[in-house]
Design an enzyme around this catalytic site. Structure first.
Site, PDB file in Angstrom:
ATOM      1  CE  LYS A 118      -0.205   0.360  11.300  1.00 56.20           C
ATOM      2  NZ  LYS A 118       0.249  -0.966  10.966  1.00 56.20           N
ATOM      3  CG  ASP A 119       4.725  -2.441  11.515  1.00 57.22           C
ATOM      4  OD1 ASP A 119       3.721  -2.843  12.118  1.00 57.22           O
ATOM      5  OD2 ASP A 119       4.795  -2.397  10.281  1.00 57.22           O
ATOM      6  CG  HIS A 177      -0.279  -0.278   2.510  1.00 58.41           C
ATOM      7  ND1 HIS A 177       0.616   0.623   3.070  1.00 58.41           N
ATOM      8  CD2 HIS A 177      -0.331  -1.329   3.371  1.00 58.41           C
ATOM      9  CE1 HIS A 177       1.052   0.145   4.212  1.00 58.41           C
ATOM     10  NE2 HIS A 177       0.517  -1.037   4.420  1.00 58.41           N
ATOM     11  CD  GLU A 178       0.314   5.667  -2.303  1.00 58.95           C
ATOM     12  OE1 GLU A 178       1.298   6.380  -2.051  1.00 58.95           O
ATOM     13  OE2 GLU A 178       0.051   5.273  -3.448  1.00 58.95           O
ATOM     14  CG  HIS A 235       4.296  -1.783   1.882  1.00 62.54           C
ATOM     15  ND1 HIS A 235       2.963  -2.125   1.917  1.00 62.54           N
ATOM     16  CD2 HIS A 235       4.900  -2.503   2.859  1.00 62.54           C
ATOM     17  CE1 HIS A 235       2.767  -3.032   2.856  1.00 62.54           C
ATOM     18  NE2 HIS A 235       3.920  -3.278   3.451  1.00 62.54           N
ATOM     19  CD  GLN A 259       8.664  -4.923  11.624  1.00 62.32           C
ATOM     20  OE1 GLN A 259       8.087  -5.994  11.767  1.00 62.32           O
ATOM     21  NE2 GLN A 259       8.527  -4.202  10.542  1.00 62.32           N
ATOM     22  CB  SER A 286      -1.318  -5.528   4.650  1.00 59.11           C
ATOM     23  OG  SER A 286      -0.142  -4.928   4.138  1.00 59.11           O
TER      24      SER A 286
HETATM   25  O1  PAF Z   1       6.837  -5.232   8.557  1.00 63.45           O
HETATM   26  C1  PAF Z   1       6.745  -6.286   7.882  1.00 63.45           C
HETATM   27  O2  PAF Z   1       6.061  -6.350   6.852  1.00 63.45           O
HETATM   28  C2  PAF Z   1       7.496  -7.525   8.351  1.00 63.45           C
HETATM   29  O3  PAF Z   1       7.492  -7.625   9.730  1.00 63.45           O
HETATM   30  C3  PAF Z   1       8.915  -7.633   7.777  1.00 63.45           C
HETATM   31  C4  PAF Z   1       9.805  -6.505   8.283  1.00 63.45           C
HETATM   32  C5  PAF Z   1       8.866  -7.618   6.265  1.00 63.45           C
HETATM   33  C6  PAF Z   1       9.547  -8.954   8.231  1.00 63.45           C
HETATM   34  O4  PAF Z   1       8.813 -10.038   7.780  1.00 63.45           O
END
Ligand code: PAF
Length: 280
Positions: free
Chosen positions: A149-150, A34-35, A37, A153, A186
Site C-alpha cells: 500500500k505504501d 487494521h487488516e 497490518h 516507502q 488508518s
Molecule cells: O508505514 C508506516 O506505518 C510507517 O511509515 C512506519 C514504516 C511504521 C515508519 O514509521
C-alpha cells in the site's frame, strides 16, 4: 506477549533469542492496526520463531501541517489484536527514548525521495528512513515486513537496506482492500460517509487503467488522462498525482509494457489517500 518500552531492554531480550537460534520477524507500525497490518503480522508469524511489532507514531515523518496530533492511537485495541495474532513482543517506545535531546542524525535515500508523495510531503521519507533504520538497529530482525500500500516507502526502504548493507530480508505484502475495493489505511477513519463513497474512485481508476492496459493501451499519458477524468467526476476529490512509473526507479514511463507501477494520491475532503497497482 510482552510490551516493552525501552530500546535497550528489547534489544537485550531479542539478543537472547538470537543466541538460541530463533529467527525474528519484524512489523513496524504506527498503531491503529487494521487488516492490512494483520496480514503482515500473520505472515511474520508463519515465517519466524519470534514476531515483534513496533507501535510508534513517528513525529519526524509528519509535516508541520499534517495530522500528527489527530493520528489515531487506540493502544489497548492494538495490543488486543497483537495478542490475538500471537505476537511475542510489542515495542512501544517513548518519543524521548527514540529522539533524545541533541538528536541530529538522519538517513536520506537520495533521488527516490524526490518523486510522487515526496513532492507534497517534503521530509516525510527522511523521517521514515531514519526511524526504520533506528528500529532495525534496535530489533535486528531477520525479516522486515512492509505493505505494498505504501509502495514508495517500500521501494525506498529496500534501497536503504541494500545501500547500507543492513542484514535483513525485506518482504512486501499485497494491499488488503475492503470488499468494495478501498485500500485499508488508518487514515480511512477520517472519512465521513460521503467521502468514504467518493474514496472508491482511487481503486476504480486503477481498475480502469489496468483494463485499458490489458486491452492493448500503452500510452501512459492517455491512460493517466482517462484516470484523471474518472476521478475528477467526484465532488469531494482533488488529485495530488496520478502516475505510471518504473517500479524500481519510480521514474515516469512513457510507454506501458512489461513491469509497471500505477500510483495515485488523492485528497478526499481533508484526507489524503494513496493507492497503487503493481505489475512485476
Ligand atoms: O508505514 C508506516 O506505518 C510507517 O511509515 C512506519 C514504516 C511504521 C515508519 O514509521
Amino acid at each position: 506477549m510482552r510490551l516493552i518500552k525501552s530500546p535497550s531492554l528489547i534489544n537485550k531480550e531479542l539478543k537472547k533469542r538470537r543466541i538460541k537460534g530463533q529467527g525474528i520477524g519484524f512489523v513496524p507500525t504506527m498503531g491503529a492496526l487494521h487488516e492490512g497490518h494483520l496480514s503482515l503480522i500473520r505472515q511474520a508469524r508463519r515465517d519466524n520463531d519470534i514476531v515483534v511489532v513496533s507501535i510508534f507514531v513517528n513525529p519526524k515523518q509528519f509535516g508541520p501541517k499534517e495530522d500528527l496530533k489527530k493520528y489515531p492511537r487506540p493502544l489497548s485495541k492494538d495490543l488486543k489484536l497483537c495478542r490475538k495474532e500471537g505476537v511475542d513482543f510489542v515495542f512501544f517506545p517513548k518519543n524521548e527514548d527514540i529522539y533524545p535531546g541533541g538528536f541530529s542524525t538522519y538517513v536520506n535515500v537520495e533521488g527516490l525521495d524526490k518523486f510522487l508523495c515526496a513532492k507534497s510531503r517534503p521530509g516525510h521519507f527522511r523521517g521514515v528512513t531514519t526511524i526504520v533504520a533506528k528500529l532495525l538497529n534496535i530489533i535486528a530482525p531477520d525479516v522486515l515486513y512492509l505493505g505494498q500500500k505504501d509502495i514508495q516507502q517500500a521501494v525506498i526502504l529496500q534501497r536503504m537496506v541494500k545501500d547500507l548493507n543492513i542484514p535483513v530480508k525485506v518482504k512486501v505484502m499485497p494491499i488488503v482492500r475492503s470488499k468494495d475495493g478501498l485500500a485499508l489505511s488508518s487514515r480511512n477513519a477520517y472519512l465521513n460517509h460521503k467521502e468514504r463513497r467518493d474514496a472508491l474512485v482511487l481503486s476504480q481508476a486503477l481498475k480502469l487503467a489496468v483494463f485499458f492496459i490489458n486491452n492493448g493501451a500503452s500510452d501512459a499519458k492517455r491512460i493517466i488522462l482517462r484516470m484523471r477524468q474518472l476521478i475528477e467526476k467526484r465532488q469531494s476529490v482533488r488529485i495530488d498525482y496520478v502516475e505510471i512509473v518504473d517500479p524500481v526507479t519510480l521514474k515516469p514511463l512513457k510507454k506501458v509494457a512489461g513491469s509497471f507501477l500505477i500510483v495515485l494520491a488523492v485528497w478526499v475532503g481533508k484526507t489524503r489517500l494513496i493507492d497503487n497497482f503493481l505489475r512485476k
